[in-house]
Design an enzyme around this catalytic site. Structure first.
Site, mmCIF file in Angstrom:
data_model
loop_
_atom_site.group_PDB
_atom_site.id
_atom_site.type_symbol
_atom_site.label_atom_id
_atom_site.label_comp_id
_atom_site.label_asym_id
_atom_site.label_seq_id
_atom_site.Cartn_x
_atom_site.Cartn_y
_atom_site.Cartn_z
ATOM 1 N NE ARG A 51 -2.457 -0.121 3.343
ATOM 2 C CZ ARG A 51 -3.076 -0.697 4.357
ATOM 3 N NH1 ARG A 51 -4.369 -0.877 4.307
ATOM 4 N NH2 ARG A 51 -2.427 -1.100 5.422
ATOM 5 C CE LYS A 182 13.621 -24.357 11.185
ATOM 6 N NZ LYS A 182 14.485 -23.356 11.775
ATOM 7 C CG HIS A 240 6.718 -24.895 12.628
ATOM 8 N ND1 HIS A 240 6.537 -24.623 11.302
ATOM 9 C CD2 HIS A 240 6.770 -23.686 13.251
ATOM 10 C CE1 HIS A 240 6.491 -23.298 11.128
ATOM 11 N NE2 HIS A 240 6.616 -22.713 12.294
#
Ligand code: BG6
Length: 484
Positions: A51, A182, A240
């Site tokens: 924006r 990872k 996770h």
């Protein structure tokens, strides 16, 4: 050794929310590092969209400042930074109106991969997806990237999937769980499926239990308002921790291929048993060490949100029936340490009658820090005087084993963004996987709300609430020590 860099096609990457925190901390510095590694084709471009009323130059200045702040000095090469910034443009855009969209369309090129990163609040996903189509900016080959939180329960996750599905196929949608990016998390799959050693033992017949720990020292200070609506269950466990559990528990996929891997993970999530209230301990960190506690950081004195969770999870399938998985994660704990520990059972019969010193074999996979693996084995304690046993580690640190190559490892975001450009969805969550995870999580959270359960306080720098110790003791087991 120089790591192998797999080339990607030229791309236009539009980052909605390009001036936001995630873009500044992770996405833009990550792209710079890939540029430095020679992985960004000459003609690729990054277009910030937000924006803010910024010029191209204004946005480039912001990106330069982000690189300064979040890329280590030894990787900041002025010539490379200048080259990277040349590939950057900015469009001031109104996600819920018409401003900026025609300009964005004008910037898009034919014959390059078009990717759109939605680094914005999920409430804007629908508006942006719709405008990408109305303005004919996205085509059938375009990819979109979305971040967690992907919903806050099953209903909202379904609604989000529905909104995206109106305009994009599942093969175009990349839902990020940065844990899957990872290096060591992917190593779980290599360890399991590229070695014959473990697989025959990888079942309840030989494994007593599994512990998955993600301990953090950070507090929620600065993001307390967001966190208080989420808590450890939504922030860490549903995504996770669930992914880690899946990688340990899943059956071997027939191929390292997006749907083959995700099909197997989905089966694990669907096989999770409902969790009994007595098998979950929730905690909230107290004030200490000169810092406020959770209620101060969340600015909600009556908060019932947990910053710690310890829980016992059972998987109802042939492989795992009878082998509990204990999960725990928390903020402000003793050390930053994430690991998975697989504890094996006793041998069926001991030939060393009363030899003292026996302990179980444990395979420990350290995710962070000091990534590596440890296999705790029994050997004979040296010296005369009979057979005494002792436990020693077969210890492998990835840094030692890989030398210089370990230093070059891209961080999770770098890898995942490049996978988007390559069109590889293996490390992204499929819509049905996310929904299945919420379907399991929802009744747990609803139970807390219905009962008015409150988390138990724990001291900062500790290993969590007392009751979490009991959760293990009850089963005649112990949590592993949390060490950084
Ligand atoms: C994020 C959570 O997804 O993961 C944070 O929102 C958490 O609360 C973070 O701190 C942990 O990530 P990492 O990569 O530092 O282990």
């Amino acid at each position: 050794m120089v790591s192998r860099v797999i080339p990607v096609d030229a791309f236009d990457l539009v980052i909605f929310g390009g001036t936001g925190d995630l873009a500044r901390r992770k996405i833009l510095p990550g792209l710079y590092r890939r540029f430095l590694a020679g992985q960004m084709p000459e003609s690729s471009r990054i277009i910030g969209a937000a924006r803010a009323d910024l010029t191209d130059q204004g946005f480039r200045d912001m990106v330069a400042a982000a690189i300064d702040e979040f890329v280590p000095a030894e990787r900041r090469d002025p010539v490379a930074i200048a080259g990277f910034l040349e590939r950057i443009a900015f469009v001031s855009i109104d996600a819920v109106g018409d401003g900026g969209w025609a300009k964005l369309k004008g910037l898009m090129r034919e014959n390059v991969v078009r990717a759109f990163y939605f680094s914005v609040a999920p409430s804007l996903f629908g508006d942006i997806a719709e405008r990408l189509h109305t303005y004919e900016i996205a085509d059938a080959w375009s990819r979109i990237v979305v971040e967690k939180p992907f919903g806050r329960d099953l209903a909202s996750a379904r609604a989000l999937n529905g909104v995206l599905a109106k305009h994009f196929n599942e093969t175009q949608i990349y839902r990020i769980d940065h844990y899957l990016g990872k290096e060591t998390v992917q190593n779980l799959m290599a360890v399991r499926f590229a070695n014959i050693l473990f697989e025959p033992l990888w079942k309840s017949e030989y494994i007593d239990h599994v512990q998955i720990t993600v301990a953090e020292t950070v507090s929620v200070d600065g993001r307390g308002a967001y966190y208080d609506k989420s808590g450890a269950m939504r922030d860490m466990v549903q995504n996770h921790m669930m992914q880690l559990l899946c990688l340990i528990a899943m059956e071997p996929p027939y191929h390292f291929d997006p749907d083959a891997v995700r099909d197997e993970k989905l089966k694990v999530i669907r096989a999770l048993e409902p969790v009994k209230p007595e098998d979950i301990v929730r905690g909230q960190y107290l004030a200490g060490g000169g810092e406020g506690g959770y209620v101060e950081h969340s600015e909600n004195p009556a908060s019932k949100t947990e910053s710690y969770i310890g829980m016992k999870v059972n998987i109802a399938n042939w492989r795992w029936k009878g082998t509990p998985f204990y999960l725990r994660t928390g903020k402000r704990m003793r050390a930053r340490a994430s690991e998975i520990a697989i504890t094996f059972k006793e041998p069926p019969h001991s030939i060393f009658d009363d030899a003292p010193g026996w302990k179980e074999n444990v395979l420990v996979i350290r995710l962070q820090p000091n990534e590596g693996m440890n296999l705790m084995m029994m050997i004979k304690e040296p010296g005369p005087g009979g057979m005494r046993l002792m436990q020693v580690p077969l210890d492998m640190s990835f840094a030692d084993a890989l030398g210089d190559e370990a230093e070059d490892v891209p961080d999770a975001y770098e890898r995942l963004i490049m996978d988007v450009i390559r069109g590889n969805q293996t490390l992204f969550m499929r819509g049905d996987e996310v929904e299945a995870a919420w379907a399991w999580t929802d009744p747990i959270i609803e139970g807390w709300t219905a009962r008015g359960d409150k988390p138990q306080g724990y001291d900062p720098g500790s290993s969590g609430p007392e009751d979490a110790l009991m959760l293990m003791h009850r089963d005649g087991r112990r949590w592993r020590e949390i060490k950084g």
